[in-house]
Enzyme design. Structure first.
Site, mmCIF file in Angstrom:
data_model
loop_
_atom_site.group_PDB
_atom_site.id
_atom_site.type_symbol
_atom_site.label_atom_id
_atom_site.label_comp_id
_atom_site.label_asym_id
_atom_site.label_seq_id
_atom_site.Cartn_x
_atom_site.Cartn_y
_atom_site.Cartn_z
ATOM 1 C CB THR A 71 15.287 3.437 12.083
ATOM 2 O OG1 THR A 71 15.939 4.614 12.683
ATOM 3 C CG2 THR A 71 16.276 2.264 12.414
ATOM 4 C CB SER A 124 3.510 -6.630 -0.734
ATOM 5 O OG SER A 124 3.171 -6.837 0.471
ATOM 6 C CB ALA A 125 7.462 -9.248 2.337
ATOM 7 C CG HIS A 126 1.550 -9.727 3.713
ATOM 8 N ND1 HIS A 126 0.054 -10.034 3.590
ATOM 9 C CD2 HIS A 126 1.460 -8.294 2.854
ATOM 10 C CE1 HIS A 126 -0.659 -9.174 3.081
ATOM 11 N NE2 HIS A 126 0.127 -8.200 2.835
ATOM 12 C CD GLN A 162 -2.676 -10.689 -4.608
ATOM 13 O OE1 GLN A 162 -2.149 -11.680 -4.762
ATOM 14 N NE2 GLN A 162 -3.176 -10.108 -3.506
ATOM 15 C CB CYS A 189 -9.119 -4.070 2.118
ATOM 16 S SG CYS A 189 -7.594 -4.315 1.311
ATOM 17 C CB THR A 232 -0.869 -0.132 1.138
ATOM 18 O OG1 THR A 232 -1.751 -1.244 1.215
ATOM 19 C CG2 THR A 232 -1.624 1.122 1.297
ATOM 20 C CG ASN A 269 -6.794 -7.536 -5.462
ATOM 21 O OD1 ASN A 269 -6.444 -6.747 -6.473
ATOM 22 N ND2 ASN A 269 -7.820 -7.218 -4.254
HETATM 23 N N1 PLP Z 1 -2.034 -4.377 -4.330
HETATM 24 C C1 PLP Z 1 -2.574 -5.607 -4.371
HETATM 25 C C2 PLP Z 1 -2.775 -6.061 -5.566
HETATM 26 C C3 PLP Z 1 -2.882 -6.310 -3.316
HETATM 27 O O1 PLP Z 1 -3.519 -7.579 -3.187
HETATM 28 C C4 PLP Z 1 -2.596 -5.955 -2.067
HETATM 29 C C5 PLP Z 1 -2.970 -6.676 -0.886
HETATM 30 O O2 PLP Z 1 -3.898 -7.504 -0.731
HETATM 31 C C6 PLP Z 1 -2.093 -4.557 -1.899
HETATM 32 C C7 PLP Z 1 -1.639 -3.918 -2.941
HETATM 33 C C8 PLP Z 1 -1.508 -4.016 -0.640
HETATM 34 O O3 PLP Z 1 -0.398 -4.881 -0.011
HETATM 35 P P1 PLP Z 1 -0.176 -4.761 1.489
HETATM 36 O O4 PLP Z 1 -0.973 -5.560 2.177
HETATM 37 O O5 PLP Z 1 1.299 -5.041 1.561
HETATM 38 O O6 PLP Z 1 -0.289 -3.081 1.956
#
Ligand code: PLP
Length: 383
Positions: free
Chosen positions: A235, A197-199, A177, A323, A70, A149
């Site tokens: 940091t 994004s890592a997670h 994604q 979300c 994000t 996503n």
């Molecule tokens: N963009 C996409 C296409 C995503 O699927 C997501 C998370 O679901 C994000 C951005 C946001 O990533 P983060 O959860 O690391 O903020």
């Protein structure tokens, strides 16, 4: 538990956790300090930058670590707009972006930036000709995601970037994604800015990165110290960054095997669902998709009730993006693809992961058969 919500998040792999562990209590130094232990931490940060960069075919100095996908999306969009402050600015995006992009565009609009949201076809793809027609002399940025996503549908990113380059317009793609699911190299994408994004790749939550092509000027959103080449003060979260790099390394090394495995399990799932449950449609099935995702409308059922039924059986899926879950609004992605609100609300997303098994897929299909039968029974009583 059968976890089929890997697009929402993934567990941290033991190897990733092991790589992170020393940086909490032992090697806890600040990467900006000068003494020996801090130098080791700085080296770990630089190593992680190289690893994440090479996973997407970039140079280390083109990677900015952030606190999430994000934040990376915000940095790309807002950071570019700030470079053009005082000029008339136009952004082109799609109507199926993640909220990290779409809500940022909404906010930029309130600040006087013009935004065009391209429509998508019934499969969820933008039309490059439509994009070409939408360009104006004020267009400064095109931001279109690599993979959706909710549906897993891939956008024609290369065609989009060719148009952008021809017209001298910057191109950002949210590849959160796509990373770890399909080969992803910045030069193949042709993008100037790429969010990851890592997670979503078995790394920790709260760490992301933005690729910024060398020479692209982006204004920082967070000012302070000179961290991240002055692009993102604060940091650095070394354990998370090191974990991200380990996850990226593992994802890249196993990409082909995992993609083939999840792809064939996803196909098995879809064909069994079609065989055993009538009146279903698979959204985006005729488009190229990432291999792990399927988005299925079960006509005449309520998706959230279905999720509750599945939850009781220990099966975890989702109705849309994480979300959006919890809001009763139907998915903007499915509505943009032409689904009615009722059908959008009867839609579930299943996203498979590297640990998903054939048995889990078959049990989920059985659970769905029972769930849909119950819910359709209930809905026909109400009619
Ligand atoms: N963009 C996409 C296409 C995503 O699927 C997501 C998370 O679901 C994000 C951005 C946001 O990533 P983060 O959860 O690391 O903020």
């Amino acid at each position: 538990m059968i976890y089929l919500d890997h697009n929402a998040t993934t567990p941290v792999l033991p190897e990733v956790f092991d790589a992170m562990r020393p940086f909490f209590c032992d090697q806890f130094g600040n990467a900006s300090s000068f003494y020996t232990t801090a130098r080791a931490v700085r080296a770990a940060l630089q190593g992680a930058r190289h690893t994440v960069a090479s996973a997407i075919g970039a140079a280390a100095e083109e990677i900015i670590f952030t606190a999430s996908g994000t934040e990376s999306d915000n940095l790309a969009l807002r950071g570019i707009c700030r470079m053009f402050q005082g000029k008339s600015c136009h952004i082109i995006t799609s109507s199926v972006e993640h909220h990290a992009v779409s809500k940022t565009c909404d906010d930029l609009e309130t600040q006087g930036i013009t935004v065009t949201r391209l429509a998508v076809d019934s499969q969820g793809r933008v039309d490059p000709d439509d994009l070409r027609r939408s360009i104006t002399p004020s267009t400064i940025l095109i931001s279109i995601m690599t993979a959706n996503n909710e549906t897993g549908v891939l956008q024609p990113v290369k065609k989009i970037s060719d148009i952008a380059r021809d017209r001298g317009i910057l191109f950002h793609t949210d590849a959160v994604q796509a990373f770890g699911k399909i080969p992803l190299k910045v030069n193949d994408l042709g993008a100037d800015l790429v969010t990851v994004s890592a997670h979503k790749i078995y790394g920790p939550k709260g760490v992301g990165a933005l690729y910024i092509r060398k020479g692209t000027k982006v204004a920082p959103l967070i000012t302070g110290g000179e961290h991240e080449h002055g692009m993102r003060a604060g940091t650095e979260n070394i354990p998370a960054i090191v974990g991200f790099a380990k996850a990226a390394e593992l994802a890249t090394a196993s990409l082909e095997t995992i993609a083939a495995r999840t792809g064939s399990l996803r196909d098995r799932f879809e064909s069994k669902v079609r065989e055993k449950i009538d009146n279903v449609s698979i959204n985006g099935v005729d488009a190229a998709r990432v291999p792990n995702t399927t988005n299925i409308t079960f006509h005449d059922i309520d998706g959230e009730s279905a999720l509750l039924h599945l939850d009781l059986r220990g099966i975890y899926a989702s109705t849309g993006s994480a979300c959006a879950t919890g809001s009763s609004e139907p998915s903007h992605v499915l509505c943009a693809m032409g689904l009615s609100k009722i059908d959008a609300q009867g839609t579930l997303r299943f996203s498979l992961g590297k640990g998903t098994t054939e048995e889990e897929i078959d049990s989920t299909v059985e659970a769905l058969v029972a769930t849909v039968e119950t819910l359709r029974g209930i809905s026909s009583i109400h009619v």
